[in-house]
Scaffold this motif. Structure first.
Motif, PDB file in Angstrom:
ATOM      1  N   TYR A 117       0.873  -1.172   0.000  1.00 47.12           N
ATOM      2  CA  TYR A 117       0.000   0.000   0.000  1.00 47.12           C
ATOM      3  C   TYR A 117       0.915   1.229   0.000  1.00 47.12           C
ATOM      4  O   TYR A 117       2.039   1.191   0.517  1.00 47.12           O
ATOM      5  N   GLN A 169      -5.150  -5.377  -6.744  1.00 47.89           N
ATOM      6  CA  GLN A 169      -6.155  -5.523  -5.690  1.00 47.89           C
ATOM      7  C   GLN A 169      -7.303  -4.546  -5.935  1.00 47.89           C
ATOM      8  O   GLN A 169      -7.072  -3.382  -6.257  1.00 47.89           O
ATOM      9  N   THR A 170      -8.511  -5.026  -5.813  1.00 49.62           N
ATOM     10  CA  THR A 170      -9.651  -4.142  -6.022  1.00 49.62           C
ATOM     11  C   THR A 170      -9.844  -3.231  -4.813  1.00 49.62           C
ATOM     12  O   THR A 170      -9.405  -3.549  -3.694  1.00 49.62           O
ATOM     13  N   ALA A 224     -12.642  -2.682  -3.326  1.00 49.29           N
ATOM     14  CA  ALA A 224     -13.526  -3.355  -2.376  1.00 49.29           C
ATOM     15  C   ALA A 224     -12.743  -4.317  -1.484  1.00 49.29           C
ATOM     16  O   ALA A 224     -12.947  -4.367  -0.263  1.00 49.29           O
ATOM     17  N   ASP A 225     -11.840  -5.086  -2.072  1.00 46.40           N
ATOM     18  CA  ASP A 225     -11.038  -6.017  -1.280  1.00 46.40           C
ATOM     19  C   ASP A 225     -10.093  -5.261  -0.340  1.00 46.40           C
ATOM     20  O   ASP A 225      -9.865  -5.692   0.798  1.00 46.40           O
ATOM     21  N   ALA A 226      -9.572  -4.134  -0.820  1.00 44.88           N
ATOM     22  CA  ALA A 226      -8.676  -3.347   0.018  1.00 44.88           C
ATOM     23  C   ALA A 226      -9.407  -2.804   1.237  1.00 44.88           C
ATOM     24  O   ALA A 226      -8.869  -2.816   2.353  1.00 44.88           O
ATOM     25  N   ARG A 227     -10.639  -2.364   1.042  1.00 42.97           N
ATOM     26  CA  ARG A 227     -11.407  -1.845   2.171  1.00 42.97           C
ATOM     27  C   ARG A 227     -11.656  -2.946   3.208  1.00 42.97           C
ATOM     28  O   ARG A 227     -11.545  -2.708   4.413  1.00 42.97           O
ATOM     29  N   ILE A 228     -12.008  -4.127   2.741  1.00 39.18           N
ATOM     30  CA  ILE A 228     -12.238  -5.249   3.660  1.00 39.18           C
ATOM     31  C   ILE A 228     -10.973  -5.547   4.464  1.00 39.18           C
ATOM     32  O   ILE A 228     -11.026  -5.753   5.685  1.00 39.18           O
ATOM     33  N   PHE A 229      -9.841  -5.542   3.776  1.00 37.61           N
ATOM     34  CA  PHE A 229      -8.594  -5.869   4.462  1.00 37.61           C
ATOM     35  C   PHE A 229      -8.228  -4.795   5.497  1.00 37.61           C
ATOM     36  O   PHE A 229      -7.881  -5.108   6.639  1.00 37.61           O
ATOM     37  N   SER A 265     -10.125  -4.913   8.605  1.00 29.71           N
ATOM     38  CA  SER A 265      -9.832  -6.063   9.471  1.00 29.71           C
ATOM     39  C   SER A 265      -8.703  -5.768  10.455  1.00 29.71           C
ATOM     40  O   SER A 265      -8.513  -6.514  11.417  1.00 29.71           O
TER      41      SER A 265
END
Length: 364
Positions: free
Chosen positions: A18, A43-44, A46-51, A54
């Motif tokens: 990142y 990386q999309t 949406a997937d980045a936000r989820i990660f 977390s």
């Protein structure tokens, strides 16, 4: 983007490719920082936000959404002689809210309250701001095309325009701090969450009591966290326009956040503005169709949109605080909604909220 991301969590993201684009310190919002990050290649979003969410301190992470002003362009520039309250094209709409010459003449009714706004740029040299206590602060990068001055000038003039100008404001003796958080991208004019949250913190730093937010956009967890803290921790009054996306639109933000006073717009017949967003979050209505206010360069013109309804409610909130600075945001909301003139279905409804804001007896 993130709000208050811990150093170790940021280090973990940087180690996974990142990239930190920008970071700003928010002295008035949890004394923390906001970060704008670029995601790793492949990386999309949406997937980045989820990660990121977390991570232990990443729960409020969200996209850097864009927000836009709430205006429908009105008639062409109309030249009018200098006017005094209330003899002029602005008077019809003031009559809808019970504004009177007495309110203007009672110079003490605005007290020591400071009104702030986040908007586009404004023309500080406009004659309507002569002898007005106005501070303008631009937040966007010098590398970004600046926002145009027509929207911010019009909103500010509704609040603090000089009484002997063509566009007299409701509270011309009140101190105003204006933040220009918008920039142009082609034909689009917008502000991102990163800059908006920075602007909210700046206004809090300037001891602003009432925030006028005449813009709207999607829900965002970072913006929500900032709004909630300002209201619940710092006792700031946030007033926002409902938006112009139409009656079938989903709620727009920040107006739809629970601590914010959401303002819709009516015309001179007390009919709802045809493009106003409706819903259970609407608190109150104010004039917002064919509003007479300052043009961007000189003179004045008609404006339409929920953007121009919000300043009426911001001014009313400022009057209440000038009478009793100890009022809390829920108390200000209750007094304004209890005193509103009911329209539409009896009682509160999703079109008009509690009815039209009333200035009657706010400055006694």
């Amino acid at each position: 983007m993130t709000f208050g991301l811990a150093t170790e969590d940021l280090a973990q993201l940087l180690a996974q490719n990142y990239r930190l684009i920008e970071e700003r310190t928010l002295t008035s919002l949890a004394n923390t920082t906001i970060q704008r990050l670029a995601v790793p290649q492949g990386q999309t979003l949406a997937d980045a936000r989820i990660f990121v969410r977390s991570l232990p301190s990443g729960g409020s992470a969200d996209f850097n959404h864009f927000y836009r002003t709430n205006e429908e362009l009105g008639a062409e520039l109309i030249t009018q002689p200098a006017s005094t309250p209330c003899k002029g094209p602005h008077c019809a709409n003031r009559a809808l809210v019970g504004w009177s010459d007495d309110l203007f003449q009672l110079g003490t009714c605005s007290g020591d309250v400071t009104i702030g706004m986040i908007d586009t740029g404004l023309n500080e040299m406009h004659e309507t701001f002569a002898n007005v206590d106005l501070t303008v602060h631009r937040l966007t990068s010098e590398d970004t095309p600046p926002s145009r001055a027509y929207h911010g000038t019009a909103v500010a003039a509704l609040l603090v325009g000089a009484p002997d100008s063509r566009s007299p404001g409701l509270l011309p003796k009140t101190r105003m701090v204006a933040v220009d958080a918008f920039h142009r991208a082609g034909s689009d004019e917008r502000a991102d969450v990163f800059t908006l949250v920075d602007g909210l913190s700046y206004l809090a730093d300037q001891n602003v009591n009432v925030f006028n937010l005449s813009f709207a956009g999607p829900p965002n967890t970072v913006l929500e966290q900032a709004v909630v803290e300002l209201v619940q921790t710092h006792n700031k009054i946030l007033v926002a326009s409902a938006g112009n996306a139409g009656p079938q639109s989903d709620p727009l933000y920040p107006a739809a956040y629970e601590p914010v006073i959401a303002v819709t717009a009516i015309d001179r017949r007390n009919s709802i503005y045809r493009r106003a967003v409706q819903g259970a979050h609407i608190d109150i209505a104010a004039p917002g169709v064919e509003i007479w206010t300052a043009a961007s360069v000189k003179g004045a013109r008609w404006r339409t949109g929920t953007s121009f309804a919000a300043p009426y409610v911001s001014a009313a909130a400022a009057l209440l605080l000038s009478q009793s600075s100890a009022l809390t945001p829920p108390e200000v909301r209750r007094i304004l909604t209890d005193g509103a003139t009911d329209l539409g279905a009896e009682g509160r409804d999703d079109v008009y909220g509690h009815g039209v804001v009333s200035f009657d007896r706010l400055c006694e």
